[in-house]
Design a protein around this motif. Sequence first.
Motif, short mmCIF file in Angstrom:
data_model
loop_
_atom_site.label_atom_id
_atom_site.label_comp_id
_atom_site.label_asym_id
_atom_site.label_seq_id
_atom_site.Cartn_x
_atom_site.Cartn_y
_atom_site.Cartn_z
N ALA A 1 -69.97 18.87 -1.61
CA ALA A 1 -68.57 19.06 -1.98
C ALA A 1 -68.44 19.59 -3.41
CB ALA A 1 -67.81 17.74 -1.84
N GLU A 2 -69.41 19.27 -4.26
CA GLU A 2 -69.37 19.74 -5.65
C GLU A 2 -69.89 21.17 -5.78
OE1 GLU A 2 -71.62 16.99 -7.93
OE2 GLU A 2 -70.22 15.32 -7.61
N ASN A 3 -70.85 21.54 -4.96
CA ASN A 3 -71.44 22.88 -5.03
C ASN A 3 -70.62 23.86 -4.19
OD1 ASN A 3 -73.65 22.12 -6.62
ND2 ASN A 3 -74.82 21.46 -4.83
N PRO A 4 -70.59 25.13 -4.59
CA PRO A 4 -69.86 26.10 -3.77
C PRO A 4 -70.56 26.33 -2.43
CG PRO A 4 -71.09 27.22 -5.50
CD PRO A 4 -71.19 25.75 -5.79
N PRO A 5 -69.79 26.49 -1.37
CA PRO A 5 -70.41 26.86 -0.09
C PRO A 5 -71.05 28.24 -0.21
CG PRO A 5 -68.09 26.27 0.19
CD PRO A 5 -68.33 26.43 -1.27
N ILE A 6 -72.02 28.50 0.64
CA ILE A 6 -72.71 29.79 0.65
C ILE A 6 -72.58 30.40 2.03
CG2 ILE A 6 -74.93 30.96 0.39
CD1 ILE A 6 -75.71 28.77 -1.62
N VAL A 7 -72.11 31.64 2.08
CA VAL A 7 -71.99 32.38 3.33
C VAL A 7 -73.00 33.51 3.30
CG1 VAL A 7 -70.48 33.80 4.77
CG2 VAL A 7 -69.56 31.78 3.61
N ASP B 1 -63.12 35.61 7.95
CA ASP B 1 -62.81 34.41 8.74
C ASP B 1 -63.76 33.27 8.38
OD1 ASP B 1 -60.76 35.75 10.00
OD2 ASP B 1 -61.86 36.11 11.86
N ALA B 2 -65.05 33.58 8.25
CA ALA B 2 -66.03 32.55 7.91
C ALA B 2 -65.79 32.00 6.51
CB ALA B 2 -67.45 33.13 8.03
N VAL B 3 -65.45 32.89 5.59
CA VAL B 3 -65.21 32.49 4.21
C VAL B 3 -63.97 31.58 4.12
CG1 VAL B 3 -64.45 33.37 1.97
CG2 VAL B 3 -66.38 34.45 3.14
N ARG B 4 -62.88 32.01 4.72
CA ARG B 4 -61.63 31.26 4.61
C ARG B 4 -61.69 29.93 5.34
NH1 ARG B 4 -57.46 36.43 5.05
NH2 ARG B 4 -57.39 36.85 2.80
N ALA B 5 -62.51 29.84 6.38
CA ALA B 5 -62.64 28.59 7.12
C ALA B 5 -63.22 27.47 6.27
CB ALA B 5 -63.51 28.80 8.36
N LEU B 6 -63.93 27.83 5.20
CA LEU B 6 -64.54 26.83 4.33
C LEU B 6 -63.56 26.23 3.34
CD1 LEU B 6 -67.90 28.70 3.89
CD2 LEU B 6 -67.60 26.47 4.97
N GLY B 7 -62.43 26.89 3.12
CA GLY B 7 -61.33 26.29 2.38
C GLY B 7 -61.45 26.32 0.87
N ARG B 8 -62.49 26.92 0.33
CA ARG B 8 -62.64 27.03 -1.12
C ARG B 8 -63.54 28.21 -1.43
NH1 ARG B 8 -67.17 23.24 -2.76
NH2 ARG B 8 -68.10 22.51 -0.81
N GLU C 1 -62.87 42.93 -1.37
CA GLU C 1 -61.67 43.73 -1.64
C GLU C 1 -60.45 43.10 -0.96
OE1 GLU C 1 -59.18 46.84 -2.97
OE2 GLU C 1 -61.18 46.24 -3.61
N GLN C 2 -60.67 42.58 0.24
CA GLN C 2 -59.57 42.00 1.01
C GLN C 2 -59.19 40.60 0.53
OE1 GLN C 2 -58.24 43.86 3.41
NE2 GLN C 2 -56.87 42.47 4.50
N ALA C 3 -60.19 39.82 0.12
CA ALA C 3 -59.95 38.41 -0.21
C ALA C 3 -60.71 38.00 -1.46
CB ALA C 3 -60.35 37.54 0.97
N PRO C 4 -60.45 38.64 -2.61
CA PRO C 4 -61.22 38.33 -3.81
C PRO C 4 -61.04 36.89 -4.27
CG PRO C 4 -59.32 39.70 -4.36
CD PRO C 4 -59.43 39.68 -2.87
N GLU C 5 -59.88 36.30 -3.98
CA GLU C 5 -59.63 34.93 -4.41
C GLU C 5 -60.50 33.92 -3.68
OE1 GLU C 5 -57.53 35.63 -0.69
OE2 GLU C 5 -57.62 36.80 -2.54
N SER C 6 -61.09 34.33 -2.55
CA SER C 6 -61.91 33.42 -1.74
C SER C 6 -63.39 33.48 -2.09
CB SER C 6 -61.73 33.74 -0.25
OG SER C 6 -60.39 33.53 0.15
N ILE C 7 -63.74 34.34 -3.06
CA ILE C 7 -65.16 34.56 -3.36
C ILE C 7 -65.43 34.24 -4.82
CG2 ILE C 7 -67.02 36.25 -3.41
CD1 ILE C 7 -65.47 37.67 -1.09
N LYS C 8 -66.31 33.28 -5.05
CA LYS C 8 -66.73 32.91 -6.40
C LYS C 8 -67.69 33.93 -6.95
CE LYS C 8 -69.14 29.22 -8.95
NZ LYS C 8 -70.26 30.02 -9.48
N THR C 9 -68.70 34.27 -6.16
CA THR C 9 -69.74 35.21 -6.58
C THR C 9 -70.23 35.99 -5.38
OG1 THR C 9 -70.49 33.79 -8.39
CG2 THR C 9 -72.06 35.42 -7.61
#
Length: 255
Positions: free
Chosen positions: A15-21, A76-83, A102-110
């Motif tokens: 929960a503390e670490n960012p999810p990885i896709v 879809d996979a990124v947004r399903a993770l919720g952060r 480009e479509q969802a920059p707010e959903s991507i940390k790196t």
Amino acid sequence: MTTENTNMSAAAVAAENPPIVLVHGAFANAPVWGHVAARLRAAGHEVVAVDLPGRPGAPMEPGKVTLDLHRDAVIDAVRALGRPVVLVGHSFAGIVAAAAAEQAPESIKTLVFVAAYLPRNGDSLVSLAQQDPDAKIGPQLRIDHEKAIAVVDYAARAELFANDGPEGLKAKLPDLILDEPLAPLATPVSVTDDRFGQVDKVYVRTALDQVISPAFQDKMLADTPVRSTVTLQTGHLPFLTDPDGLAKAITDAAQ
């Protein structure tokens, strides 16, 4: 510590670490990430490996597969993770990941590009590959327009993709390489400085690569600077030939 407490501790770390896709490249599917995914989970990350449309895990007629469908599967996979996630793209998936960012920059940390195409606006796999004279894949490709697929010559697959790998891997690899839906490879990606351009980026270079040459990787990095670059002494498939090194590069990028 009880098993229940251990599981709770692991969940707290995740929960503390960012999810990885993880997103595979052309001629591949999600299971190629198995060794790296296991290491990332052991390091405390929630991990999702995406099957792009047109694979056994996401079946679709090749002629119906588009770059937009690839992008949407990743989003879809990124947004399903919720952060916000660390989004890792290998090879052709550098273009798919860029389209998703480009479509969802707010959903991507790196964004982590692994032996990947690092596109500018209007680039496609085809247009970028044509600028890479040192790549050895071109003569080994057959385009089947009737079936809407690109096919890698069977006899060339082992040395082309895993020139640095052990003989056991080389013996198995040809049967793991898939035929690739054609249209997404030639579709230009649309990216802007205001969206894709603002997302944090890390690049993992592959110094022995014969599919996207090291020289061309360096050219793309000169055109699109990233926060940091890591070099692995591998061919095009570091998730198979150096999973420890690649997992470390990804976890470092996630910090």
